[in-house]
Design an enzyme around this catalytic site. Sequence first.
Site, PDB file in Angstrom:
ATOM      1  N   ARG A  61       0.818  -1.218   0.000  1.00  0.00           N
ATOM      2  CA  ARG A  61       0.000   0.000   0.000  1.00  0.00           C
ATOM      3  C   ARG A  61       0.846   1.261   0.000  1.00  0.00           C
ATOM      4  NH1 ARG A  61      -3.092  -3.674   2.997  1.00  0.00           N
ATOM      5  NH2 ARG A  61      -2.167  -2.986   4.947  1.00  0.00           N
ATOM      6  N   GLU A  98       2.052  -5.796  13.527  1.00  0.00           N
ATOM      7  CA  GLU A  98       0.968  -5.808  14.517  1.00  0.00           C
ATOM      8  C   GLU A  98       0.343  -7.214  14.522  1.00  0.00           C
ATOM      9  OE1 GLU A  98      -2.040  -2.933  13.627  1.00  0.00           O
ATOM     10  OE2 GLU A  98      -3.144  -3.299  15.461  1.00  0.00           O
TER      11      GLU A  98
HETATM   12  P1  AMP Z   1       3.614  -1.818  11.953  1.00  0.00           P
HETATM   13  O1  AMP Z   1       4.844  -2.496  11.433  1.00  0.00           O
HETATM   14  O2  AMP Z   1       3.080  -2.451  13.202  1.00  0.00           O
HETATM   15  O3  AMP Z   1       3.812  -0.316  12.100  1.00  0.00           O
HETATM   16  O4  AMP Z   1       2.470  -2.061  10.868  1.00  0.00           O
HETATM   17  C1  AMP Z   1       2.375  -1.268   9.727  1.00  0.00           C
HETATM   18  C2  AMP Z   1       2.120  -2.093   8.491  1.00  0.00           C
HETATM   19  O5  AMP Z   1       1.094  -3.060   8.695  1.00  0.00           O
HETATM   20  C3  AMP Z   1       1.675  -1.212   7.342  1.00  0.00           C
HETATM   21  O6  AMP Z   1       2.273  -1.699   6.141  1.00  0.00           O
HETATM   22  C4  AMP Z   1       0.167  -1.367   7.303  1.00  0.00           C
HETATM   23  O7  AMP Z   1      -0.293  -1.435   5.990  1.00  0.00           O
HETATM   24  C5  AMP Z   1      -0.125  -2.667   8.057  1.00  0.00           C
HETATM   25  N1  AMP Z   1      -1.096  -2.503   9.141  1.00  0.00           N
HETATM   26  C6  AMP Z   1      -0.853  -2.688  10.460  1.00  0.00           C
HETATM   27  N2  AMP Z   1      -1.957  -2.474  11.194  1.00  0.00           N
HETATM   28  C7  AMP Z   1      -2.927  -2.130  10.329  1.00  0.00           C
HETATM   29  C8  AMP Z   1      -4.294  -1.755  10.485  1.00  0.00           C
HETATM   30  N3  AMP Z   1      -4.886  -1.693  11.686  1.00  0.00           N
HETATM   31  N4  AMP Z   1      -4.997  -1.437   9.371  1.00  0.00           N
HETATM   32  C9  AMP Z   1      -4.407  -1.479   8.162  1.00  0.00           C
HETATM   33  N5  AMP Z   1      -3.119  -1.830   7.948  1.00  0.00           N
HETATM   34  C10 AMP Z   1      -2.381  -2.148   9.011  1.00  0.00           C
END
Ligand code: AMP
Length: 172
Positions: A61, A98
Amino acid sequence: MKPAEILTYIRNVPDFPKEGILFKDITTALKEPKVFKAIIDNLAELVENMPIDNIVAIESRGFLFGAPLAYKMGVGLVIIRKPGKLPADIYREEYSLEYGTDALEMHKDSLKKDENVLIIDDLLATGGTAEAACRLVNKTGANVVASLFLIELTNLSKNAKLSAPIYSLIKC
Ligand code: AMP
Protein backbone atom coordinates in the site's frame (compact mmCIF):
# COMPACT_ATOMS: atom_id res chain seq x y z
CA MET A 1 -10.11 18.75 1.62
CA LYS A 2 -8.80 18.57 5.20
CA PRO A 3 -7.36 15.40 6.82
CA ALA A 4 -10.43 15.07 9.08
CA GLU A 5 -12.66 14.78 6.01
CA ILE A 6 -10.27 12.32 4.32
CA LEU A 7 -10.60 10.12 7.43
CA THR A 8 -14.36 9.82 6.84
CA TYR A 9 -13.61 7.97 3.57
CA ILE A 10 -11.40 5.34 5.25
CA ARG A 11 -13.40 2.25 6.17
CA ASN A 12 -12.87 0.51 9.53
CA VAL A 13 -13.07 -3.29 9.21
CA PRO A 14 -13.20 -5.05 12.60
CA ASP A 15 -11.37 -8.36 13.15
CA PHE A 16 -9.37 -8.32 9.89
CA PRO A 17 -7.05 -10.08 9.16
CA LYS A 18 -7.55 -11.58 12.61
CA GLU A 19 -9.65 -11.04 15.72
CA GLY A 20 -8.93 -7.83 17.63
CA ILE A 21 -7.44 -5.88 14.68
CA LEU A 22 -9.41 -2.88 13.45
CA PHE A 23 -8.25 -2.74 9.83
CA LYS A 24 -8.05 0.69 8.18
CA ASP A 25 -9.27 0.05 4.63
CA ILE A 26 -8.02 2.77 2.27
CA THR A 27 -9.71 1.34 -0.86
CA THR A 28 -12.85 3.34 -0.05
CA ALA A 29 -10.80 6.56 -0.11
CA LEU A 30 -8.69 5.80 -3.20
CA LYS A 31 -11.71 5.14 -5.43
CA GLU A 32 -12.96 8.71 -4.93
CA PRO A 33 -10.99 10.99 -7.31
CA LYS A 34 -11.22 14.08 -5.11
CA VAL A 35 -10.14 12.15 -2.01
CA PHE A 36 -7.18 10.45 -3.73
CA LYS A 37 -6.03 13.84 -5.04
CA ALA A 38 -6.46 15.45 -1.61
CA ILE A 39 -4.41 12.67 0.02
CA ILE A 40 -1.47 13.16 -2.36
CA ASP A 41 -1.67 16.98 -2.19
CA ASN A 42 -1.80 16.93 1.63
CA LEU A 43 1.10 14.46 1.88
CA ALA A 44 3.18 16.63 -0.49
CA GLU A 45 2.45 19.70 1.66
CA LEU A 46 3.68 17.91 4.80
CA VAL A 47 7.14 17.30 3.29
CA GLU A 48 7.43 20.20 0.84
CA ASN A 49 10.55 21.77 2.36
CA MET A 50 12.51 18.57 2.88
CA PRO A 51 15.65 17.95 0.82
CA ILE A 52 14.56 14.63 -0.71
CA ASP A 53 16.34 12.75 -3.52
CA ASN A 54 14.25 9.59 -3.43
CA ILE A 55 11.00 8.30 -2.02
CA VAL A 56 11.27 4.75 -0.71
CA ALA A 57 7.84 3.09 -0.78
CA ILE A 58 6.97 -0.07 1.17
CA GLU A 59 5.00 -2.89 -0.52
CA SER A 60 2.19 -2.83 -1.17
CA ARG A 61 0.00 0.00 0.00
CA GLY A 62 3.01 2.31 0.31
CA PHE A 63 3.33 2.05 -3.49
CA LEU A 64 -0.13 3.61 -3.93
CA PHE A 65 1.02 6.83 -2.27
CA GLY A 66 4.75 6.74 -2.98
CA ALA A 67 4.44 6.66 -6.77
CA PRO A 68 2.12 9.68 -7.23
CA LEU A 69 4.00 11.61 -4.53
CA ALA A 70 7.40 11.00 -6.21
CA TYR A 71 5.89 12.11 -9.53
CA LYS A 72 4.44 15.27 -7.95
CA MET A 73 7.70 16.10 -6.13
CA GLY A 74 9.89 15.31 -9.13
CA VAL A 75 12.04 12.84 -7.19
CA GLY A 76 13.01 9.20 -7.76
CA LEU A 77 11.00 6.20 -6.56
CA VAL A 78 12.61 3.18 -4.90
CA ILE A 79 10.57 0.15 -3.89
CA ILE A 80 10.93 -2.10 -0.87
CA ARG A 81 9.32 -5.46 -1.54
CA LYS A 82 8.18 -8.61 0.22
CA PRO A 83 10.62 -11.56 -0.08
CA GLY A 84 11.35 -13.16 -3.43
CA LYS A 85 10.03 -10.39 -5.71
CA LEU A 86 13.16 -8.42 -6.62
CA PRO A 87 15.33 -9.87 -9.42
CA ALA A 88 18.80 -8.40 -8.69
CA ASP A 89 21.10 -8.41 -5.60
CA ILE A 90 19.16 -7.53 -2.44
CA TYR A 91 19.49 -6.53 1.19
CA ARG A 92 17.00 -8.24 3.54
CA GLU A 93 15.59 -7.27 6.96
CA GLU A 94 13.25 -9.24 9.24
CA TYR A 95 10.56 -7.36 11.16
CA SER A 96 7.51 -7.93 13.35
CA LEU A 97 4.03 -6.72 12.46
CA GLU A 98 0.97 -5.81 14.52
CA TYR A 99 -0.14 -9.25 13.28
CA GLY A 100 2.78 -11.64 12.67
CA THR A 101 6.34 -11.44 11.33
CA ASP A 102 7.73 -10.91 7.85
CA ALA A 103 10.76 -9.68 5.92
CA LEU A 104 11.47 -6.86 3.49
CA GLU A 105 13.96 -6.65 0.64
CA MET A 106 15.51 -3.84 -1.40
CA HIS A 107 17.91 -3.85 -4.33
CA LYS A 108 21.46 -3.16 -3.11
CA ASP A 109 22.06 -0.60 -5.88
CA SER A 110 18.77 1.28 -5.53
CA LEU A 111 20.24 4.11 -3.43
CA LYS A 112 23.61 5.88 -3.34
CA LYS A 113 25.63 6.80 -0.26
CA ASP A 114 24.50 10.12 1.32
CA GLU A 115 21.30 10.38 -0.76
CA ASN A 116 18.38 11.77 1.22
CA VAL A 117 15.38 9.50 1.45
CA LEU A 118 11.75 9.78 2.52
CA ILE A 119 10.16 6.46 3.53
CA ILE A 120 6.44 6.12 2.88
CA ASP A 121 3.74 3.64 3.86
CA ASP A 122 -0.03 3.81 4.27
CA LEU A 123 -0.13 3.28 8.03
CA LEU A 124 2.11 3.38 11.11
CA ALA A 125 1.19 0.98 13.92
CA THR A 126 4.03 -0.50 16.00
CA GLY A 127 6.68 0.88 13.64
CA GLY A 128 8.28 -2.52 12.98
CA THR A 129 7.79 -2.31 9.22
CA ALA A 130 9.05 1.26 8.87
CA GLU A 131 12.06 0.57 11.10
CA ALA A 132 13.00 -2.43 8.94
CA ALA A 133 12.75 -0.10 5.93
CA CYS A 134 15.07 2.41 7.71
CA ARG A 135 17.59 -0.37 8.34
CA LEU A 136 17.50 -1.36 4.67
CA VAL A 137 18.12 2.26 3.58
CA ASN A 138 20.96 2.61 6.12
CA LYS A 139 22.69 -0.46 4.65
CA THR A 140 23.13 1.49 1.38
CA GLY A 141 24.70 4.49 3.15
CA ALA A 142 21.75 6.76 2.27
CA ASN A 143 20.06 8.93 4.97
CA VAL A 144 16.46 8.58 6.07
CA VAL A 145 15.29 12.20 6.41
CA ALA A 146 11.79 11.24 7.60
CA SER A 147 9.09 8.62 7.37
CA LEU A 148 5.63 9.57 6.09
CA PHE A 149 2.27 7.87 6.62
CA LEU A 150 -1.33 8.54 5.65
CA ILE A 151 -2.56 7.12 8.97
CA GLU A 152 -0.87 6.85 12.37
CA LEU A 153 -2.42 4.66 15.06
CA THR A 154 -1.18 6.69 18.02
CA ASN A 155 -1.96 4.06 20.65
CA LEU A 156 0.52 1.70 18.98
CA SER A 157 2.95 4.23 17.51
CA LYS A 158 3.68 5.82 20.91
CA ASN A 159 5.94 2.83 21.59
CA ALA A 160 7.49 2.87 18.10
CA LYS A 161 11.24 3.33 17.99
CA LEU A 162 11.89 4.90 14.62
CA SER A 163 15.32 6.33 13.88
CA ALA A 164 13.83 9.11 11.70
CA PRO A 165 11.18 11.78 12.40
CA ILE A 166 7.58 10.67 11.81
CA TYR A 167 5.12 12.68 9.69
CA SER A 168 1.51 11.53 9.41
CA LEU A 169 -1.56 13.11 7.87
CA ILE A 170 -4.21 11.47 10.04
CA LYS A 171 -3.70 10.49 13.67
CA CYS A 172 -6.29 8.18 15.17
P1 AMP B 1 3.61 -1.82 11.95
O1 AMP B 1 4.84 -2.50 11.43
O2 AMP B 1 3.08 -2.45 13.20
O3 AMP B 1 3.81 -0.32 12.10
O4 AMP B 1 2.47 -2.06 10.87
C1 AMP B 1 2.38 -1.27 9.73
C2 AMP B 1 2.12 -2.09 8.49
O5 AMP B 1 1.09 -3.06 8.70
C3 AMP B 1 1.67 -1.21 7.34
O6 AMP B 1 2.27 -1.70 6.14
C4 AMP B 1 0.17 -1.37 7.30
O7 AMP B 1 -0.29 -1.44 5.99
C5 AMP B 1 -0.12 -2.67 8.06
N1 AMP B 1 -1.10 -2.50 9.14
C6 AMP B 1 -0.85 -2.69 10.46
N2 AMP B 1 -1.96 -2.47 11.19
C7 AMP B 1 -2.93 -2.13 10.33
C8 AMP B 1 -4.29 -1.75 10.49
N3 AMP B 1 -4.89 -1.69 11.69
N4 AMP B 1 -5.00 -1.44 9.37
C9 AMP B 1 -4.41 -1.48 8.16
N5 AMP B 1 -3.12 -1.83 7.95
C10 AMP B 1 -2.38 -2.15 9.01
